[in-house]
Design an enzyme around this catalytic site. Structure first.
Site, mmCIF file in Angstrom:
data_model
loop_
_atom_site.group_PDB
_atom_site.id
_atom_site.type_symbol
_atom_site.label_atom_id
_atom_site.label_comp_id
_atom_site.label_asym_id
_atom_site.label_seq_id
_atom_site.Cartn_x
_atom_site.Cartn_y
_atom_site.Cartn_z
ATOM 1 N N TRP A 153 0.791 -1.226 0.000
ATOM 2 C CA TRP A 153 0.000 0.000 0.000
ATOM 3 C C TRP A 153 0.826 1.281 0.000
ATOM 4 C CZ3 TRP A 153 1.922 1.842 4.502
ATOM 5 C CH2 TRP A 153 2.146 0.960 5.564
ATOM 6 N N ASN A 154 2.121 1.203 0.206
ATOM 7 C CA ASN A 154 2.827 2.468 0.460
ATOM 8 C C ASN A 154 3.069 3.309 -0.787
ATOM 9 O OD1 ASN A 154 4.612 0.489 -0.240
ATOM 10 N ND2 ASN A 154 6.271 1.263 1.011
ATOM 11 N N LYS A 177 -2.534 -8.302 -7.997
ATOM 12 C CA LYS A 177 -3.333 -8.264 -6.762
ATOM 13 C C LYS A 177 -2.781 -7.113 -5.948
ATOM 14 C CE LYS A 177 -4.066 -9.063 -2.877
ATOM 15 N NZ LYS A 177 -4.405 -7.943 -1.958
ATOM 16 N N GLY A 230 6.410 -6.317 -0.227
ATOM 17 C CA GLY A 230 5.628 -6.228 1.001
ATOM 18 C C GLY A 230 6.432 -6.706 2.188
ATOM 19 N N GLU A 252 10.663 -8.219 -2.957
ATOM 20 C CA GLU A 252 11.227 -6.966 -2.421
ATOM 21 C C GLU A 252 10.605 -6.794 -1.042
ATOM 22 O OE1 GLU A 252 13.518 -5.321 -3.696
ATOM 23 O OE2 GLU A 252 13.447 -5.671 -5.854
ATOM 24 N N LEU A 253 11.412 -6.946 0.003
ATOM 25 C CA LEU A 253 10.848 -7.010 1.356
ATOM 26 C C LEU A 253 11.279 -5.804 2.196
ATOM 27 C CD1 LEU A 253 11.441 -10.839 1.699
ATOM 28 C CD2 LEU A 253 9.429 -9.651 0.813
ATOM 29 N N CYS A 286 10.149 1.092 2.486
ATOM 30 C CA CYS A 286 11.032 -0.035 2.803
ATOM 31 C C CYS A 286 12.461 0.453 2.993
ATOM 32 C CB CYS A 286 10.942 -1.056 1.694
ATOM 33 S SG CYS A 286 11.078 -0.313 0.085
HETATM 34 P P1 NAD Z 1 1.909 -7.209 3.240
HETATM 35 O O1 NAD Z 1 2.959 -8.206 3.053
HETATM 36 O O2 NAD Z 1 0.934 -7.420 4.325
HETATM 37 O O3 NAD Z 1 1.016 -7.055 1.936
HETATM 38 C C1 NAD Z 1 1.568 -6.864 0.668
HETATM 39 C C2 NAD Z 1 0.660 -7.496 -0.357
HETATM 40 O O4 NAD Z 1 0.671 -8.899 -0.148
HETATM 41 C C3 NAD Z 1 -0.799 -7.055 -0.268
HETATM 42 O O5 NAD Z 1 -1.328 -6.971 -1.575
HETATM 43 C C4 NAD Z 1 -1.444 -8.204 0.487
HETATM 44 O O6 NAD Z 1 -2.817 -8.339 0.230
HETATM 45 C C5 NAD Z 1 -0.674 -9.370 -0.066
HETATM 46 N N1 NAD Z 1 -0.671 -10.571 0.773
HETATM 47 C C6 NAD Z 1 -0.741 -10.642 2.126
HETATM 48 N N2 NAD Z 1 -0.720 -11.944 2.517
HETATM 49 C C7 NAD Z 1 -0.619 -12.696 1.390
HETATM 50 C C8 NAD Z 1 -0.536 -14.097 1.136
HETATM 51 N N3 NAD Z 1 -0.569 -14.998 2.123
HETATM 52 N N4 NAD Z 1 -0.433 -14.522 -0.131
HETATM 53 C C9 NAD Z 1 -0.377 -13.629 -1.155
HETATM 54 N N5 NAD Z 1 -0.475 -12.293 -0.978
HETATM 55 C C10 NAD Z 1 -0.581 -11.828 0.276
HETATM 56 O O7 NAD Z 1 2.688 -5.849 3.335
HETATM 57 P P2 NAD Z 1 2.084 -4.383 3.438
HETATM 58 O O8 NAD Z 1 1.554 -4.300 4.837
HETATM 59 O O9 NAD Z 1 1.164 -4.076 2.326
HETATM 60 O O10 NAD Z 1 3.372 -3.464 3.200
HETATM 61 C C11 NAD Z 1 4.251 -3.110 4.211
HETATM 62 C C12 NAD Z 1 5.510 -3.970 4.166
HETATM 63 O O11 NAD Z 1 6.043 -4.020 2.845
HETATM 64 C C13 NAD Z 1 6.631 -3.457 5.012
HETATM 65 O O12 NAD Z 1 7.218 -4.493 5.733
HETATM 66 C C14 NAD Z 1 7.651 -2.888 4.014
HETATM 67 O O13 NAD Z 1 8.963 -2.883 4.406
HETATM 68 C C15 NAD Z 1 7.449 -3.732 2.839
HETATM 69 N N6 NAD Z 1 7.787 -3.008 1.604
HETATM 70 C C16 NAD Z 1 8.912 -3.356 0.923
HETATM 71 C C17 NAD Z 1 9.264 -2.681 -0.226
HETATM 72 C C18 NAD Z 1 10.495 -3.038 -1.021
HETATM 73 O O14 NAD Z 1 10.658 -2.547 -2.110
HETATM 74 N N7 NAD Z 1 11.377 -3.876 -0.543
HETATM 75 C C19 NAD Z 1 8.457 -1.659 -0.686
HETATM 76 C C20 NAD Z 1 7.331 -1.337 0.030
HETATM 77 C C21 NAD Z 1 7.001 -2.031 1.166
#
Ligand code: NAD
Length: 494
Positions: A153-154, A177, A230, A252-253, A286
């Site tokens: 979402w960010n 998604k 995420g 990308e975490l 991130c």
């Molecule tokens: P999240 O992992 O909860 O969600 C990310 C996406 O994954 C959403 O679309 C969500 O619906 C989906 N998702 C959740 N569970 C799933 C599953 N079991 N199977 C498949 N899809 C699933 O993360 P968030 O809360 O949206 O974002 C915040 C996190 O993302 C932070 O930890 C941040 O560091 C990280 N992030 C990393 C980067 C990067 O480039 N490395 C960029 C932005 C955010």
């Protein structure tokens, strides 16, 4: 109040959710829902993946030349540029980040489509100078197949562009998604995808919850690659599923990036970099510089400057040009950030700024957290080891270069790192020694479509951006042509 309602986008058309259910999409500044998005399940995912698979195998998409594909990407970039302001406003309503920041991002997003559109027809195979006579051997790069794109979402559209542009340039088809908190801008993008001329089924969007729509998409047998941005816990789940199915995966975490300030640095620049590193985007990036490492000699000076700047930050409506720090995107994230502030206090770190919810009148009912700075942080504390993803800075002292390197690397993440120094030799040494996918010297948070981005250690797998990113969506075929070698009967004894 009637809420705007968004359906899935499948095979070139809006599609109501099979289960008939919708989820609210909240505005973080008001704390109220402003729209509803379809709650997808395995049936919607199957519908979308089948459409993507059909478009991959037959019809207009595989019939295009690489140059024609590139032209469509170019056109999409142009359409996004023409609608950047509108898309930015949609993102602000969903994620509460500043309009100024989202506008800057949306004006930059077209570059990904222009750059990878330009690369589409520059992917060349090789002729291999074989060790055998009588054969001609060459390689072709072919699209991996249907790609599942799962985004957070960010920075919804920017992070989507990092994946979508190279995947389409490679000739893949995709099912996206988006985050359940910020799906609207991705759905708005689909109109532009249509206008650019992409055939139906090449780009599809299924919205919904991660554990439902996301999990079903990742597990779908016709998906050949999952690319995800995420949380690292989600990334592990996705990697486990991908391992069971032998799918390709790009992750990308998160991060816990160090911003390291040496006494020989320009302290004013360094402090400005530290402030934007953690408080821009309300710390929800991130690459947030969430650990500030200050060398003993300049600790007091840098800390005083840091506090003066951070204290003066204006919070409020993210749509307002004067606002410098907006709300946290989701209620869950707001609670998570506050809980980490409690953890920091209990661990014995000292709050020197902020330290709780913001109750300023200009913050209304939104999910605001005061910019928070912890001093006296030990790198083994949880607030120095775990990703908070909010406006919370942990300040750590160090005495020399060796200690700075040790502290910087003593964390399981490795996404970004800042080094502030006036010594060119030290800049090179630090760039080599810090375990991180990106090192910024005397700057912080710069990214480009041209430069590889990704994580060391627990921060991810694979790289995005830069010319090689297109290879992440291609597979190599080796073709052998017999130009005169005898094909012997294998059952005749010689
Ligand atoms: P999240 O992992 O909860 O969600 C990310 C996406 O994954 C959403 O679309 C969500 O619906 C989906 N998702 C959740 N569970 C799933 C599953 N079991 N199977 C498949 N899809 C699933 O993360 P968030 O809360 O949206 O974002 C915040 C996190 O993302 C932070 O930890 C941040 O560091 C990280 N992030 C990393 C980067 C990067 O480039 N490395 C960029 C932005 C955010």
């Amino acid at each position: 109040m009637t809420l705007e309602r968004f359906a899935h986008y499948i095979d070139g058309a809006c599609a109501a959710p099979a289960g008939g259910q919708y989820l609210p999409s909240d505005n973080p500044f008001t704390g109220q829902p402003w729209a509803e998005i379809a709650r997808g399940d395995a049936r919607d995912v199957d519908h979308a993946v089948q459409a993507a698979h059909r478009s991959l195998k037959s019809g207009a998409w595989p019939a295009l030349t690489a140059s024609e594909r590139g032209l469509l990407l170019h056109r999409l970039g142009d359409r996004i540029a023409a609608h950047a302001a509108r898309l930015a406003a949609i993102e602000v309503r969903d994620n509460g980040k500043l309009l100024s920041e989202m506008s800057a991002q949306l004006h930059y997003v077209p570059k990904w489509f222009h750059y990878f559109g330009g690369l589409a027809d520059k992917v060349e195979g090789r002729v291999i100078p074989l060790d055998k006579k009588g054969y001609f051997n060459f390689t072709r790069h072919e699209p991996l197949g249907v790609v599942a794109i799962v985004t957070p979402w960010n920075s919804p559209l920017m992070l989507l562009a990092w994946k979508l542009a190279p995947a389409l340039a490679a000739g893949c088809t995709v099912v996206i998604k988006p985050s359940e908190y910020t799906s609207a801008s991705t759905l708005a993008l689909m109109k532009l995808v249509e206008e650019a001329g992409f055939p139906p089924g090449v780009v599809n969007v299924v919205t919904g919850l991660g554990g439902e729509a996301g999990a079903a998409l990742v597990a779908h047998p016709l998906v050949r690659k999952v690319t995800f941005t995420g949380a690292d816990g989600t990334g592990r789940l996705i990697a486990q599923q991908a391992a069971r199915d032998l799918k390709h995966v790009g992750l990308e975490l998160g991060g816990k990036s160090p911003n390291i300030v040496f006494a020989d640095a320009n302290i004013e620049d360094a402090v400005n970099g530290a402030v934007s590193g953690i408080f821009a985007a309300t710390g929800q990036t991130c690459i947030a510089g969430s650990r500030l490492l200050l060398q003993d000699e300049i600790y007091d000076d840098a800390m005083a400057r840091l506090l003066a700047i951070a204290r003066a930050a204006r919070m409020g409506d993210p749509m307002d040009a004067g606002t410098q720090i907006g709300p946290v995107t989701t209620r869950a994230q707001y609670e998570k950030v506050l809980s980490y502030i409690d953890i920091g206090r209990r661990e014995g770190a000292r709050v020197v700024l902020g330290g709780g919810p913001a109750s300023r009148p200009e913050c209304g009912q939104g999910w605001f957290v005061e910019p928070t700075i912890f001093a006296g942080v030990d790198n083994r504390m949880r607030i120095a080891q775990e990703e908070v993803f909010g406006p919370v800075l942990s300040v750590i002292r160090f005495k020399d270069e060796a200690e700075a390197v040790a502290i910087a690397n003593d964390v399981r993440f490795g996404l970004g790192a800042g080094v502030w120094t006036g010594d060119i030799g030290r800049a090179f040494r630090m760039a080599e020694r810090v375990e991180s996918g990106t090192v910024w010297v005397n700057t912080y948070r710069a990214v480009s479509y041209m430069s590889p981005f990704g994580g060391y250690k627990d921060s991810g797998l694979g790289r995005e951006n830069g010319a090689d990113a297109i290879l992440e969506y291609l597979q190599t075929k080796s073709v052998w042509i017999n130009t005169g070698a005898a094909t012997a009967n294998p059952f005749v004894m010689r």
